[in-house]
Write a protein that holds these residues in place. Structure first.
Motif, PDB file in Angstrom:
ATOM      1  N   MET A 116     -34.103   9.957  -0.977  1.00  0.00           N
ATOM      2  CA  MET A 116     -33.961   8.665  -1.364  1.00  0.00           C
ATOM      3  C   MET A 116     -32.523   8.929  -2.145  1.00  0.00           C
ATOM      4  SD  MET A 116     -36.162   6.533  -0.437  1.00  0.00           S
ATOM      5  CE  MET A 116     -37.106   7.380   1.071  1.00  0.00           C
ATOM      6  N   MET A 117     -32.444   9.881  -3.101  1.00  0.00           N
ATOM      7  CA  MET A 117     -30.982   9.881  -3.676  1.00  0.00           C
ATOM      8  C   MET A 117     -30.038   9.818  -2.828  1.00  0.00           C
ATOM      9  SD  MET A 117     -31.829  13.114  -6.586  1.00  0.00           S
ATOM     10  CE  MET A 117     -32.438  12.517  -8.058  1.00  0.00           C
ATOM     11  N   LEU A 118     -30.168  10.458  -1.486  1.00  0.00           N
ATOM     12  CA  LEU A 118     -29.272  10.445  -0.404  1.00  0.00           C
ATOM     13  C   LEU A 118     -28.828   8.904  -0.053  1.00  0.00           C
ATOM     14  CD1 LEU A 118     -29.649  13.394   1.657  1.00  0.00           C
ATOM     15  CD2 LEU A 118     -27.622  12.908   0.572  1.00  0.00           C
ATOM     16  N   VAL A 130     -25.228   6.850  -0.766  1.00  0.00           N
ATOM     17  CA  VAL A 130     -24.725   6.117   0.392  1.00  0.00           C
ATOM     18  C   VAL A 130     -24.587   4.570  -0.045  1.00  0.00           C
ATOM     19  CG1 VAL A 130     -25.083   5.084   2.800  1.00  0.00           C
ATOM     20  CG2 VAL A 130     -25.665   7.439   2.280  1.00  0.00           C
ATOM     21  N   MET A 131     -25.610   3.804  -0.686  1.00  0.00           N
ATOM     22  CA  MET A 131     -25.454   2.501  -1.303  1.00  0.00           C
ATOM     23  C   MET A 131     -24.327   2.354  -2.228  1.00  0.00           C
ATOM     24  SD  MET A 131     -29.030   0.780  -2.186  1.00  0.00           S
ATOM     25  CE  MET A 131     -29.881   2.267  -2.796  1.00  0.00           C
ATOM     26  N   ARG A 132     -24.100   3.495  -3.367  1.00  0.00           N
ATOM     27  CA  ARG A 132     -23.203   3.237  -4.046  1.00  0.00           C
ATOM     28  C   ARG A 132     -21.683   3.274  -3.694  1.00  0.00           C
ATOM     29  NH1 ARG A 132     -22.065   0.506  -8.034  1.00  0.00           N
ATOM     30  NH2 ARG A 132     -21.902   1.358 -10.185  1.00  0.00           N
ATOM     31  N   LEU A 145     -31.563   0.116   3.285  1.00  0.00           N
ATOM     32  CA  LEU A 145     -31.400   1.179   2.376  1.00  0.00           C
ATOM     33  C   LEU A 145     -32.036   1.015   0.853  1.00  0.00           C
ATOM     34  CD1 LEU A 145     -28.227   2.830   3.606  1.00  0.00           C
ATOM     35  CD2 LEU A 145     -30.512   3.527   3.974  1.00  0.00           C
ATOM     36  N   MET A 146     -31.652  -0.142   0.534  1.00  0.00           N
ATOM     37  CA  MET A 146     -32.099  -0.776  -0.853  1.00  0.00           C
ATOM     38  C   MET A 146     -33.527  -0.670  -0.973  1.00  0.00           C
ATOM     39  SD  MET A 146     -30.734  -4.116  -2.944  1.00  0.00           S
ATOM     40  CE  MET A 146     -31.921  -5.267  -2.541  1.00  0.00           C
ATOM     41  N   THR A 147     -34.067  -1.477  -0.143  1.00  0.00           N
ATOM     42  CA  THR A 147     -35.380  -1.585   0.035  1.00  0.00           C
ATOM     43  C   THR A 147     -36.029  -0.455   0.088  1.00  0.00           C
ATOM     44  OG1 THR A 147     -35.148  -3.737   1.049  1.00  0.00           O
ATOM     45  CG2 THR A 147     -37.363  -3.128   1.059  1.00  0.00           C
ATOM     46  N   PRO A 192     -23.035  -7.927 -10.588  1.00  0.00           N
ATOM     47  CA  PRO A 192     -24.460  -8.247 -10.082  1.00  0.00           C
ATOM     48  C   PRO A 192     -25.138  -7.092  -9.513  1.00  0.00           C
ATOM     49  CG  PRO A 192     -23.031  -9.752  -9.082  1.00  0.00           C
ATOM     50  CD  PRO A 192     -22.089  -8.690  -9.655  1.00  0.00           C
ATOM     51  N   ARG A 193     -26.419  -6.804  -9.505  1.00  0.00           N
ATOM     52  CA  ARG A 193     -27.239  -5.800  -9.026  1.00  0.00           C
ATOM     53  C   ARG A 193     -27.472  -6.540  -7.614  1.00  0.00           C
ATOM     54  NH1 ARG A 193     -33.400  -5.680 -10.994  1.00  0.00           N
ATOM     55  NH2 ARG A 193     -33.383  -4.043  -9.249  1.00  0.00           N
ATOM     56  N   ARG A 194     -27.674  -5.535  -6.970  1.00  0.00           N
ATOM     57  CA  ARG A 194     -28.298  -5.915  -5.315  1.00  0.00           C
ATOM     58  C   ARG A 194     -27.082  -6.751  -4.594  1.00  0.00           C
ATOM     59  NH1 ARG A 194     -34.364  -7.579  -6.673  1.00  0.00           N
ATOM     60  NH2 ARG A 194     -35.424  -5.746  -6.421  1.00  0.00           N
ATOM     61  N   GLY A 210     -22.748  14.398  -7.860  1.00  0.00           N
ATOM     62  CA  GLY A 210     -23.164  15.358  -8.617  1.00  0.00           C
ATOM     63  C   GLY A 210     -24.663  15.717  -8.918  1.00  0.00           C
ATOM     64  N   VAL A 211     -25.230  14.380  -8.761  1.00  0.00           N
ATOM     65  CA  VAL A 211     -26.714  14.453  -9.096  1.00  0.00           C
ATOM     66  C   VAL A 211     -27.394  15.071  -7.849  1.00  0.00           C
ATOM     67  CG1 VAL A 211     -28.849  12.936  -9.416  1.00  0.00           C
ATOM     68  CG2 VAL A 211     -26.828  12.330 -10.732  1.00  0.00           C
ATOM     69  N   VAL A 212     -26.951  14.295  -6.614  1.00  0.00           N
ATOM     70  CA  VAL A 212     -27.478  14.904  -5.232  1.00  0.00           C
ATOM     71  C   VAL A 212     -27.382  16.388  -5.210  1.00  0.00           C
ATOM     72  CG1 VAL A 212     -27.469  14.686  -2.970  1.00  0.00           C
ATOM     73  CG2 VAL A 212     -27.342  12.688  -4.253  1.00  0.00           C
TER      74      VAL A 212
END
Ligand code: HEM
Ligand SMILES: [Cu+2]
Lengths: 477, 174
Positions: free
Chosen positions: A27-29, A33-35, A52-54, A431-433, A454-456
């Motif tokens: 899910m972090m991946l 990808v989203m960001r 992916l967001m869902t 905005p979010r989303r 870095g987090v991943v």
């Protein structure tokens, strides 16, 4: 009742922890990808972005639930007699639900966000159909049913041992000052109560929406639906932290040599939380002007009061228990302390956003993922990682290698900076989303992508290392 | 304005929190007198609880004095009424040329799913917002102080083209 001998709960807890680790990474991946898509580094189509967001939203919420329940099951099981069959049943429902959810999203194209806000699931506009929506909502319902079984079992076991919820919450202790239940039992009882209520409410709205999918004449009032969905969603996600924090109560004392004592304010705080967490959700509806005024005002006031007691006590007790304690630092204890920082830090922008005047300019901006990534990523998931690491080390303090220290710092700094980039973007009204960002917002997403990477990487190192420890003894057996 | 306040307050409080953690972690090594530390922890717990409570009460009270919710009881003479309706994925707005300095009443609703009706200023910062919900009319009152081109952005996720649900308002001096 010797199920425990046949299927040791330890086994279930290990399986929970292992699944949590793998899913968190995946899910972090998705998140990365989203960001990167928002920063226009990756050319992902909007329909895929929203899928992916869902998936990221529901996947992370569900896995925080599963990881949190692993923590609760493991430690509560030391005080009350939990039957392992229920842990496996929960897992079976969970996995079946996940298959349906993933099928709905990636085969059926369902992308109405994890909050499935009525009536969007029925209005995919060609992007997804009825059956995809039904698979998703049915899947979430199954995950809920599994969790419900789990909490019914914890309720049964707690009542059998302590006689009543009131006793397990420590109310007698407020009067007599005698026989305080352990912190773990108090927290577990609160979560059991609030999550049974929340899941039942979630089940009601999901069932109503499933019926509405196939019989559209049976309509639901959208404002009622939204109230029910957020009551369910808010309590559920809050409970993940309340379950995971048990890891701090139970494990930290092993490192500091100072027990996690139960004293009267602690009992008060948890009981108060039990009520407040159920009445705080209207802060999600502050921009629904048609909602009754008293609910808006309650939403703001309870936002200020609800997180405070338990958090303030946990925060001061954590700091007080490590100060001049000669604590033994290893990856587990460092993650535990970090998690209390992440949780506390996240509550600050959360409460601020619970102020109606602020919400008016911050609602549904990236400020919102900003605060919750602080207390879910740097709080809840960090607690779960600490727990995973603890059982991987056979519930003992371990060494703290230079590589582990480096990974811990990369994780801490990048997760913190990543969440701050969300807050900064929210402050700039992004905005979010939104799959596609305006040109003036790209820089935020690009810098954030760097921290996300870095987090991943650091989370992967921590999780892979822990997995080794969890799987190895099982293979030998 | 509230964006800046929220950001600065958050950063300052988070920084204080970080300092507390660094301080305690730095002094976690040499073992001290357990009873004394426990007593000190109790004092800090009290300070934190009282401090936050005493700080929150005026903040909550003050911020509750200016709520955005329009009450129909208030008669607004000279109000310009604007109907705004969200569709997947566009806005239908009865009037997009609006006067500066006059109270405007947006009656916001939706034809299909939930949308978010957010007004962005010429600097692309949110000025105000409300939800656009089917079957519900949310009344949003706002007086524009500055002329210019304002944008309406959808702030409630509504499907695949959610991010392209944008339109403009032109606020002009009279
Ligand atoms: C590497 C770590 C992570 C990254 C890169 C990441 C990234 C993202 C991104 C880009 C979004 C969409 C933001 C938007 O609205 O535009 C998001 C939303 C979200 N994230 Fe994460 N995330 C991470 C970790 C987590 C964790 C650990 C959790 C919870 C345990 C979590 C829970 C959520 C939820 C619930 C949403 C809301 C989805 C929605 O709006 O429907 N995330 N994340
Ligand atoms: Cu929209």
């Amino acid at each position: 009742m010797n199920m425990q001998n046949e299927m040791p709960a330890v086994g279930a807890v290990k399986v929970y922890a292992a699944i949590s680790g793998v899913v968190i990474l995946l899910m972090m991946l998705f998140g990365l990808v989203m960001r990167m898509t928002q920063g226009q580094i990756l050319p992902i189509e909007p329909n895929v972005f929203y899928q992916l967001m869902t998936a990221h939203g529901i996947g992370m919420v569900a896995i925080a639930g599963l990881g949190g329940s692993a923590v609760m099951w493991h430690f509560l099981g030391k005080y009350v007699n939990l039957r392992a069959g229920f842990a496996w049943a929960n897992l079976a429902f969970f996995l079946t639900g996940v298959v349906l959810v993933l099928g709905g999203i990636f085969l059926g194209g369902f992308a109405a966000a994890w909050t499935f806000l009525y009536p969007l699931p029925a209005n995919g506009m060609g992007m997804w159909g009825k059956h995809a929506a039904a698979a998703y909502m049915g899947g979430v319902l199954l995950v809920g049913v599994g969790m419900l079984l789990f909490y019914l079992e914890s309720a049964r076991a707690i009542i059998r041992k302590y006689g009543s919820f009131a006793k397990a919450l420590g109310w007698h202790f407020l009067k007599s000052g005698q026989d305080a239940p352990p912190a773990t039992v108090i927290a577990s009882t609160v979560v059991t109560i609030i999550n049974i209520i929340a899941i039942l409410i979630g089940a009601v709205i999901l069932t109503m929406m499933l019926i509405n999918l196939y019989v559209p004449e049976i309509a639901i009032h959208p404002l009622l639906a939204k109230n029910l969905i957020f009551l369910f969603g808010h309590v559920f996600i809050n409970s993940t932290i309340y379950m995971a924090v048990i890891a701090v109560y139970e494990i930290l004392p092993k490192y500091t040599g100072r027990p996690w004592n139960v004293y009267k304010p602690f009992v008060w705080a948890w009981s108060a939380t039990c009520l407040m967490v159920l009445t705080v959700y209207p802060h999600h509806l502050l921009m629904d002007y048609a909602q009754p005024l008293w609910m808006h005002i309650m939403g703001q006031i309870v936002s200020y009061t609800s997180s405070l007691p338990v958090l303030a006590l946990t925060l001061t007790a954590t700091l007080g228990s490590i100060y001049r304690s000669n604590i033994k630092w290893d990856l587990t204890s460092a993650l535990l302390v970090l998690s209390i920082f992440g949780w506390s830090a996240g509550v600050i922008p959360a409460v601020i956003d619970g102020t109606i005047a602020v919400n008016q300019v911050m609602h549904n901006t990236l400020w919102v993922p900003g605060h919750f990534h602080l207390y879910l990523l740097l709080g809840c998931v960090t607690m779960i990682l600490a727990f995973t690491n603890w059982i991987a080390n056979k519930e003992q303090a371990a060494g703290f290698s230079g590589l582990e220290k480096a990974m811990l710092w990369v994780f801490a700094i990048s997760a913190f900076a990543y969440a701050l980039m969300f807050l900064l973007s929210g402050q700039a009204s992004v905005p979010r989303r939104w799959a596609v960002h305006l040109p003036e917002w790209l820089a935020y997403s690009q810098v954030a992508s760097l921290f996300a990477a870095g987090v991943v990487i650091s989370a992967m190192a921590i999780i892979v290392r822990a997995m080794g420890g969890i799987i190895r003894p099982a293979r030998q057996a | 304005m509230y964006q800046q306040v929220a950001w600065i307050v958050s950063i300052v409080l988070i920084a204080l929190l970080a300092i507390a953690f660094f301080y305690v972690v730095k002094h976690s090594g040499r073992e001290g007198n357990g009873a004394a530390v426990a007593a000190a922890t109790g004092r800090w717990r009290g300070r934190l609880l009282w401090g936050v409570t005493l700080l929150s009460i005026p903040v909550v009270a003050y911020t509750l004095t200016e709520l955005p919710y329009a009450r129909s009881a208030i008669a607004n003479l000279g109000t310009v009424e604007v109907q705004a309706k969200g569709y997947q994925w566009y806005w239908e707005i009865s009037q997009t040329k609006l006067p500066v300095g006059k109270p405007i009443e947006f009656q916001v609703t939706s034809a299909d799913v939930n949308h978010g009706f957010a007004i962005y200023g010429p600097d692309m910062k949110i000025v105000t917002q409300t939800q656009a919900m089917p079957g519900v009319v949310n009344v949003l009152r706002h007086t524009f102080e500055q002329p210019g081109t304002y944008k309406i952005l959808c702030l409630e996720y509504c499907g695949v083209a959610h991010h392209s649900m944008m339109t403009e308002l032109h606020v002009v001096a009279q």
